[in-house]
Scaffold this motif. Structure first.
Motif, mmCIF file in Angstrom:
data_model
loop_
_atom_site.group_PDB
_atom_site.id
_atom_site.type_symbol
_atom_site.label_atom_id
_atom_site.label_comp_id
_atom_site.label_asym_id
_atom_site.label_seq_id
_atom_site.Cartn_x
_atom_site.Cartn_y
_atom_site.Cartn_z
ATOM 1 N N ARG A 41 0.818 -1.209 0.000
ATOM 2 C CA ARG A 41 0.000 0.000 0.000
ATOM 3 C C ARG A 41 0.853 1.260 0.000
ATOM 4 N N ARG A 42 2.026 1.215 0.631
ATOM 5 C CA ARG A 42 2.889 2.391 0.716
ATOM 6 C C ARG A 42 3.879 2.487 -0.447
ATOM 7 N N ALA A 43 3.959 1.468 -1.300
ATOM 8 C CA ALA A 43 4.889 1.500 -2.439
ATOM 9 C C ALA A 43 4.284 0.667 -3.563
ATOM 10 N N ILE A 44 3.326 1.263 -4.268
ATOM 11 C CA ILE A 44 2.587 0.490 -5.279
ATOM 12 C C ILE A 44 3.429 0.206 -6.514
ATOM 13 N N ASP A 45 4.630 0.794 -6.605
ATOM 14 C CA ASP A 45 5.501 0.487 -7.728
ATOM 15 C C ASP A 45 6.331 -0.767 -7.475
ATOM 16 N N ARG A 46 6.227 -1.369 -6.297
ATOM 17 C CA ARG A 46 6.963 -2.585 -5.968
ATOM 18 C C ARG A 46 6.044 -3.790 -6.091
ATOM 19 N N GLN A 47 6.643 -4.953 -6.229
ATOM 20 C CA GLN A 47 5.887 -6.200 -6.305
ATOM 21 C C GLN A 47 6.448 -7.166 -5.264
ATOM 22 N N VAL A 48 5.561 -7.747 -4.486
ATOM 23 C CA VAL A 48 5.937 -8.690 -3.432
ATOM 24 C C VAL A 48 5.216 -10.011 -3.692
ATOM 25 N N ARG A 49 5.952 -11.096 -3.584
ATOM 26 C CA ARG A 49 5.357 -12.424 -3.720
ATOM 27 C C ARG A 49 5.148 -13.013 -2.334
ATOM 28 N N ALA A 50 3.935 -13.441 -2.053
ATOM 29 C CA ALA A 50 3.596 -14.065 -0.767
ATOM 30 C C ALA A 50 3.299 -15.540 -1.002
ATOM 31 N N THR A 51 4.083 -16.404 -0.365
ATOM 32 C CA THR A 51 3.855 -17.843 -0.428
ATOM 33 C C THR A 51 3.279 -18.288 0.909
ATOM 34 N N VAL A 52 2.066 -18.799 0.881
ATOM 35 C CA VAL A 52 1.335 -19.148 2.092
ATOM 36 C C VAL A 52 1.211 -20.658 2.177
ATOM 37 N N ARG A 53 1.549 -21.207 3.349
ATOM 38 C CA ARG A 53 1.387 -22.649 3.575
ATOM 39 C C ARG A 53 0.956 -22.870 5.025
ATOM 40 N N PRO A 54 0.190 -23.938 5.276
ATOM 41 C CA PRO A 54 -0.265 -24.212 6.648
ATOM 42 C C PRO A 54 0.849 -24.807 7.494
ATOM 43 N N THR A 55 0.733 -24.622 8.814
ATOM 44 C CA THR A 55 1.670 -25.210 9.772
ATOM 45 C C THR A 55 0.955 -26.306 10.555
ATOM 46 N N PRO A 56 1.706 -27.225 11.170
ATOM 47 C CA PRO A 56 1.059 -28.332 11.896
ATOM 48 C C PRO A 56 0.150 -27.886 13.041
ATOM 49 N N ASP A 57 0.375 -26.689 13.597
ATOM 50 C CA ASP A 57 -0.431 -26.249 14.737
ATOM 51 C C ASP A 57 -1.664 -25.449 14.319
ATOM 52 N N GLY A 58 -2.021 -25.485 13.043
ATOM 53 C CA GLY A 58 -3.221 -24.811 12.581
ATOM 54 C C GLY A 58 -3.028 -23.369 12.186
ATOM 55 N N ARG A 59 -1.828 -22.873 12.243
ATOM 56 C CA ARG A 59 -1.563 -21.502 11.846
ATOM 57 C C ARG A 59 -1.082 -21.471 10.395
ATOM 58 N N LEU A 60 -0.720 -20.274 9.946
ATOM 59 C CA LEU A 60 -0.246 -20.100 8.580
ATOM 60 C C LEU A 60 1.136 -19.479 8.601
ATOM 61 N N ASP A 115 10.621 -9.738 -2.210
ATOM 62 C CA ASP A 115 10.511 -8.665 -3.202
ATOM 63 C C ASP A 115 10.865 -9.243 -4.574
ATOM 64 N N VAL A 116 9.909 -9.233 -5.506
ATOM 65 C CA VAL A 116 10.127 -9.799 -6.848
ATOM 66 C C VAL A 116 9.982 -8.709 -7.909
ATOM 67 N N THR A 117 10.227 -7.437 -7.515
ATOM 68 C CA THR A 117 10.095 -6.349 -8.486
ATOM 69 C C THR A 117 11.065 -6.528 -9.645
ATOM 70 N N ALA A 118 12.319 -6.797 -9.318
ATOM 71 C CA ALA A 118 13.320 -6.980 -10.379
ATOM 72 C C ALA A 118 13.018 -8.210 -11.204
ATOM 73 N N GLN A 119 12.603 -9.282 -10.540
ATOM 74 C CA GLN A 119 12.282 -10.514 -11.266
ATOM 75 C C GLN A 119 11.106 -10.291 -12.221
ATOM 76 N N GLN A 120 10.086 -9.567 -11.754
ATOM 77 C CA GLN A 120 8.939 -9.312 -12.619
ATOM 78 C C GLN A 120 9.325 -8.429 -13.795
ATOM 79 N N ALA A 121 10.227 -7.487 -13.554
ATOM 80 C CA ALA A 121 10.693 -6.648 -14.659
ATOM 81 C C ALA A 121 11.443 -7.481 -15.694
ATOM 82 N N ARG A 122 12.267 -8.415 -15.204
ATOM 83 C CA ARG A 122 12.974 -9.303 -16.147
ATOM 84 C C ARG A 122 11.984 -10.176 -16.915
ATOM 85 N N GLU A 123 10.991 -10.707 -16.211
ATOM 86 C CA GLU A 123 9.992 -11.537 -16.886
ATOM 87 C C GLU A 123 9.236 -10.737 -17.938
#
Length: 554
Positions: free
Chosen positions: A259-278, A284-292
């Motif tokens: 929200r504070r830097a809309i020119d950046r791109q962040v990749r969020a990888t979400v996976r569950p944990t054994p205790d029921g949390r996440l 930061d994948v801004t450079a990677q997305q630019a290359r892609e």
């Protein structure tokens, strides 16, 4: 969130445990002194008390094995020895009411010397078993009270219990310090990672954060607003979907702009944990997305250039064929002297013009077809016909060239019709290209054989020659557009389009082309097309294809 490492359950190796061994040695010596007092008459007690002391001292002797190893088997054997020794001692000395009744706690005190929950539980189990036996022995086998012996046994157990408690407390403090150090070390490692790891609850609130946050994100904002609230508004549905998938037990990934830097791109990888949390890992994948994006733009530009080149070649080839047909027609008229005689030199020139024009027309036709295929504008005109017809036509076109080189041109065609549904012109061109290539690279006195047959629903035709062959290194490049193999002399004999056209047209029919070749011995090119309508027919015998004289006599 850092997992705790249970100090009380710290894994034990095969090394020695000298403090516990010393404690067991003290127990053995105390039992030995009491036994000496009973046998020497200084302490009251009979033979049963003496045997009871011997049984009680046995676990101390077994504990001397701790000088050498203290693995799981050693501790299990020691626990069994404690239970058995105290059980026998209580049975021989009057049970809980006898002089050694207080020793019912000895297995538990011995377990304290290790400072681990497993050994304490094992010792407690042994004490409970000894208490049950001691209670039964007090009723069944009572003996007269021996106050001095009872006092000494209580003193011995109390003293050794104090030592065991100090040992257990020290071990617990040491394990606690080790656990705290391990926790701090793990926290330092997590804090030094180049991405941010977040522990989230089921609602997506941030419970803990480790690592370096991407540009445009702050840990304080994440803790206060949550992961979804820290993202740019249009990207929040993607994050919410990823969190929902994580709550359902799947791994998900979403990209968003902070929200504070809309020119950046962040990749969020979400996976569950054994205790029921996440667990959400942010990078930061801004450079990677630019290359892609740059790669995608380059790919699109290359495809556009390639298609433009193919369209240009197709158009130019089409435009060149119109005047070239006129050149061929007029040179053929002069060759045949249709409007009168010509001097021999002019006749030779007209023949050369016609031959060069024919070669150029073949080249233009190949370029036109390949350009159409590359531009995805080549359309098959499927029809139902006998596959022997285009094969025979291709053989007739090659008979003069084979005859001039004294090459034995043979054909093995089925005796009955082979009905297929395919592009008749394309099938003829594939066979003609293979035959032309074989005759071109086969020396004089060689042989070229065309075989055609139906196998189930597949039409298979192959051209075998006794030519120069292809080296293994060149086989990988064979069939690529505008690629030629062999030395310079061989490359000058072709354009590099014949085999590539065969391969491309075969693939358009849903088939494929294969090649087997041995350098200096010859090659076999095989094409398989799933175009046969009827069941396979038996093949005819291999017969020489008729030469020019026989053909002209038809």
């Amino acid at each position: 969130m850092i997992p705790s490492s249970p100090a009380a359950e710290a894994p034990s190796g095969s090394g020695s445990d000298r403090p516990a061994a010393l404690w067991h040695l003290g127990w053995s010596l105390a039992c030995a002194l009491l036994l000496a007092g009973v046998l020497g008459g200084g302490l009251a007690g009979g033979a049963s008390v003496a045997f009871a002391l011997g049984a009680a001292g046995l676990p101390g002797l077994v504990g001397q094995g701790l000088w050498f190893a203290q693995g799981p088997r050693t501790r299990l054997a020691l626990g069994a020895a404690w239970a058995a020794g105290v059980l026998v001692c209580l049975m021989l000395s009057g049970g809980l009411t006898g002089p050694f009744g207080i020793w019912v706690l000895a297995p538990l005190v011995a377990g304290l010397t290790f400072g681990r929950d497993r050994e304490r539980a094992l010792g407690a189990t042994g004490s409970l078993a000894a208490a049950a036996v001691g209670l039964a022995a007090a009723v069944s086998w009572p003996i007269p009270p021996l106050p001095y012996l009872a006092f000494l046994s209580a003193v011995i157990l109390t003293g050794l219990a104090a030592v065991a408690l100090l040992r257990s407390r020290g071990a617990a403090e040491r394990h606690g310090a080790e656990e705290a150090e391990a926790r701090h070390r793990l926290e330092r490692i997590l804090a030094a990672q180049p991405f941010l790891s977040l522990v989230l609850d089921a609602e997506g609130r941030v419970l803990a954060a480790f690592g370096r946050p991407p540009q445009g994100l702050e840990v304080a904002d994440l803790t206060e607003e949550g992961l979804v609230g820290s993202a740019h508004a249009p990207d929040r549905p993607l994050l919410m979907q990823a969190l929902k998938l994580g709550q359902e037990g799947a791994e998900a990934e979403a990209r968003f702009a902070p929200r504070r830097a809309i020119d950046r791109q962040v990749r969020a990888t979400v996976r569950p944990t054994p205790d029921g949390r996440l667990l959400a890992v942010l990078a930061d994948v801004t450079a990677q997305q630019a290359r892609e994006a740059a790669l995608e733009a380059a790919r699109a530009e290359a495809e556009a250039l390639h298609q433009g080149k193919s369209r240009f070649l197709a158009n130019m080839s089409h435009e060149l064929r119109t005047p070239l047909n006129a050149v061929l027609g007029f040179s053929d008229i002069m060759r045949q002297r249709m409007f009168g005689p010509l001097p021999e030199r002019y006749l030779e020139y007209a023949t050369l013009i016609h031959e060069a024009g024919g070669h150029l027309l073949d080249l233009i036709n190949d370029v036109l077809d390949m350009s159409k295929i590359e531009a995805e504008r080549f359309e098959l005109s499927r029809e139902r016909f006998d596959a022997r017809e285009p094969a025979s036509a291709a053989l007739r076109l090659m008979r003069l060239q084979a005859y001039d080189k004294d090459i034995d041109l043979r054909a093995a065609l089925p005796a009955d019709p082979v009905m297929v549904e395919a592009d008749k012109r394309a099938l003829k061109q594939m066979i003609l290209n293979l035959l032309s290539n074989a005759v071109k690279f086969t020396p004089r006195k060689g042989s070229v054989t065309l075989t055609l047959e139906a196998r189930g629903g597949v039409l298979e035709f192959s051209v075998a020659d006794t030519g120069v062959g292809v080296s293994p290194a060149d086989l990988e490049r064979l069939g690529r557009p505008y690629e030629q193999v062999g030395d310079n002399e061989k490359r000058a004999m072709g354009t590099g389009l014949g085999l590539s056209l065969v391969r491309a047209m075969a693939e358009l029919h849903g088939g494929r082309m294969g090649v087997e070749s041995t350098l200096g011995e010859g090659s076999v090119f095989t094409v398989r097309l799933p175009v046969v309508e009827a069941a396979p027919r038996p093949s005819g015998e291999v017969v020489p294809f008729p030469g020019p004289a026989a053909a002209n006599s038809d």
